[in-house]
Scaffold this active site. Structure first.
Site, PDB file in Angstrom:
ATOM      1  N   SER A 121      -0.662  15.959   2.323  1.00  0.00           N
ATOM      2  CA  SER A 121      -0.660  17.407   2.543  1.00  0.00           C
ATOM      3  C   SER A 121       0.012  17.775   3.855  1.00  0.00           C
ATOM      4  O   SER A 121       0.363  18.935   4.066  1.00  0.00           O
ATOM      5  CB  SER A 121      -2.094  17.937   2.558  1.00  0.00           C
ATOM      6  OG  SER A 121      -2.836  17.329   3.611  1.00  0.00           O
ATOM      7  N   HIS A 142       1.894  17.039  -4.396  1.00  0.00           N
ATOM      8  CA  HIS A 142       0.724  17.464  -3.630  1.00  0.00           C
ATOM      9  C   HIS A 142      -0.170  18.398  -4.452  1.00  0.00           C
ATOM     10  O   HIS A 142       0.179  19.542  -4.722  1.00  0.00           O
ATOM     11  CB  HIS A 142       1.165  18.166  -2.335  1.00  0.00           C
ATOM     12  CG  HIS A 142       0.011  18.659  -1.525  1.00  0.00           C
ATOM     13  ND1 HIS A 142       0.027  19.852  -0.844  1.00  0.00           N
ATOM     14  CD2 HIS A 142      -1.220  18.111  -1.306  1.00  0.00           C
ATOM     15  CE1 HIS A 142      -1.129  20.024  -0.240  1.00  0.00           C
ATOM     16  NE2 HIS A 142      -1.900  18.990  -0.503  1.00  0.00           N
ATOM     17  N   GLU A 154       2.594  20.980  -5.580  1.00  0.00           N
ATOM     18  CA  GLU A 154       3.869  21.061  -4.873  1.00  0.00           C
ATOM     19  C   GLU A 154       4.668  19.781  -5.118  1.00  0.00           C
ATOM     20  O   GLU A 154       4.180  18.676  -4.841  1.00  0.00           O
ATOM     21  CB  GLU A 154       3.621  21.237  -3.374  1.00  0.00           C
ATOM     22  CG  GLU A 154       2.931  22.547  -3.042  1.00  0.00           C
ATOM     23  CD  GLU A 154       2.521  22.656  -1.588  1.00  0.00           C
ATOM     24  OE1 GLU A 154       2.618  23.759  -1.036  1.00  0.00           O
ATOM     25  OE2 GLU A 154       2.086  21.630  -1.002  1.00  0.00           O
TER      26      GLU A 154
END
Length: 506
Positions: A121, A142, A154
């Site tokens: 992250s 992510h 993501e």
């Protein structure tokens, strides 16, 4: 339907790893779950089986579906077991060297065609991939906790990641029931980057002594429609998670002023007041229930003076109608009469600056935030300046609470509360588009699904007006002299031309 990756490995059997394993198995992939702690992978598999059994007992899935999901997840005890995987997802501790070492070892095990991804992250995807023989097949993937409920992922391209790998991962995310957004490898990617404005600007307002935590939370929920106030959110995520992210993004962007962390969270982190999980944060918690002091009632006053509204007030016609509807006499003189309340409604400026520039009697001057249509809000926000008389403040408070709408009275602040926080959110989002971190459409999707904002930040800027947002930021920069408020070129150009903030160049 054939899934993009029939067999995947998940390294890390914590909550994140289990969540990824869950949605992968539900999509039809065989999942091999691995963890470095003895027995953790098997416990993770058992936890998933128990979870699917509960869904069956509640009638949400039938028995054959439950059994199929359970059969697809297997606990393994060594990296060699991942040799036949088409995709391996890493969800271990956020430590660069740990991840680099893991992927170097993994690259010697899996086939050259296998895709390798990190769920990091906060670390650079490019930096993790730096020691790999085949960095083109490596990407960020992510997810957000809890993975089954947070429907966004993501997909992050490192410097050498193949575009085909990102396309394949985005397709797989859709098969898992998630929306994939494509991000460049920049600090915070999309969601954690875009989320910087909400908490850091609220902390700055508190740090100036403008008002307290609970009042800011009430204002942003009631005026702008946020589901949780920034301090409720910090308590929920916990400061041992959120403060390091603030610092990480700030330093990765070489101390960019827009992302400056706060000493307030640093002190509370040191004191162990982390939030809900410790029973004390910005609020106290009794058995997990937030304890909040009720708001004080509006003052009771005898009679209301006439109200003079500055000709330069934002939404002046609407403000005059509101004052009239609330039953106050309007002072229509070219200058305020000696006993009238003087009402100003600036964008970005503080009440003090407006009173000085317009040569108003500061002892009788009160500000009201009119960025948002009054009919669209559940709360009105007034601001005094250091010279405002108590009787004038109380009279204004009583007047604007007359119809039962909640009223907050704060000390002087450029941009009140909502203008400052919304301005920060919109400006950071605009600059992400300027940097080409992602497309405007992916930014809106990521923020709404990942942060739960009432609308995407660019749509928020469009709703309140790009030109208004630009004025707020220019004036905040004038009041505070801080480059954190400098408008992004993306916002400045679109605001100047009257374009939508979602508008991309041809």
């Amino acid at each position: 339907m054939t899934v993009n990756y029939p067999r995947i490995g998940v390294i890390g059997a914590g909550a994140m790893g289990r969540g990824i394993a869950q949605i992968a198995a539900q999509a039809g992939s065989e999942v091999l779950l691995l963890d470095s702690f003895a027995g953790a992978a098997e416990r993770g598999r058992e936890a998933l089986a128990a979870q699917w059994n509960k869904l069956h007992e509640k009638g949400k899935i039938d028995a054959p579906t439950r059994d199929a999901y359970v059969a697809r997840v297997k606990a393994v005890d060594g990296m060699q077991a991942l040799a036949g995987c088409d995709l391996v997802v890493e969800a271990v501790v956020e430590n660069l060297e740990v991840k680099r070492t893991l992927f170097r070892e993994l690259e010697d095990v899996v086939a050259p065609t296998a895709t390798l991804v990190t769920n990091t992250s906060s670390l650079s995807v490019t930096a993790i991939a730096a020691g790999l023989q085949h960095p083109a097949r490596f990407a960020g993937f992510h997810f957000f906790n809890p993975v089954p409920l947070m429907k966004v992922v993501e997909v992050v391209a490192g410097f050498k990641t193949s575009p085909e790998v990102c396309q394949q991962l985005a397709g797989y995310a859709a098969q898992m029931g998630h929306s994939a957004v494509q991000a460049q490898d920049t600090p915070g990617f999309i969601v954690n980057h875009a989320g910087r404005g909400y908490g850091t600007e609220a902390l700055r307002i508190v740090g100036e002594g403008v008002t307290d935590f609970a009042t800011i939370d009430r204002i942003l929920k009631d005026q702008a429609g946020f589901r949780l106030g920034p301090f409720e959110l910090l308590d929920l995520t916990a400061l041992d998670v959120s403060h390091p992210v603030m610092e990480s993004i700030y330093y990765q962007y070489f101390e960019e002023p827009r992302f400056r962390p706060s000493v307030i969270t640093a002190q509370r982190l040191a004191a162990g007041a982390l939030g809900r999980k410790t029973g004390e944060g910005f609020y106290r918690y009794d058995n997990g229930v937030m304890q909040q002091t009720p708001e004080a009632p509006a003052p009771v006053v005898e009679g209301t003076p006439a109200v003079w509204v500055s000709p330069r007030a934002a939404r002046r016609a609407e403000l005059l109608r509101l004052v009239n509807t609330l039953g106050a006499q309007i002072d229509s003189g070219s200058a305020p009469a000696p006993q009238s309340i003087i009402l100003v409604a600036p964008l970005g400026f503080d009440v003090t600056t407006v009173a000085a520039v317009e040569r108003l009697d500061a002892t009788r001057t009160v500000g009201i935030d009119m960025l948002i249509d009054d009919a669209a809000t559940k709360r009105r926000v007034l601001a005094t300046n250091p010279a405002t008389r108590r009787d004038v403040r109380d009279a204004a408070h009583a007047l604007f609470a007359r119809d039962g709408k909640a009223v907050s009275v704060i000390r002087d602040s450029g941009g009140f509360v909502t203008q400052r926080v919304v301005g920060a959110i919109v400006n950071i989002a605009a600059d992400m588009c300027q940097q080409r971190v992602c497309t405007p459409a992916d930014l809106e999707t990521a923020v709404q699904l990942g942060l739960g904002y009432p609308r995407g930040p660019l749509a928020m800027g469009n709703l309140y007006g790009p030109t208004n947002m630009l004025e707020v930021l220019f004036n905040l920069q004038t009041v505070y002299g801080d480059p954190r408020y400098r408008p992004s070129p993306w916002l400045r150009r679109r605001g100047a031309l009257g374009l939508s903030l979602l508008h991309e160049e041809e």
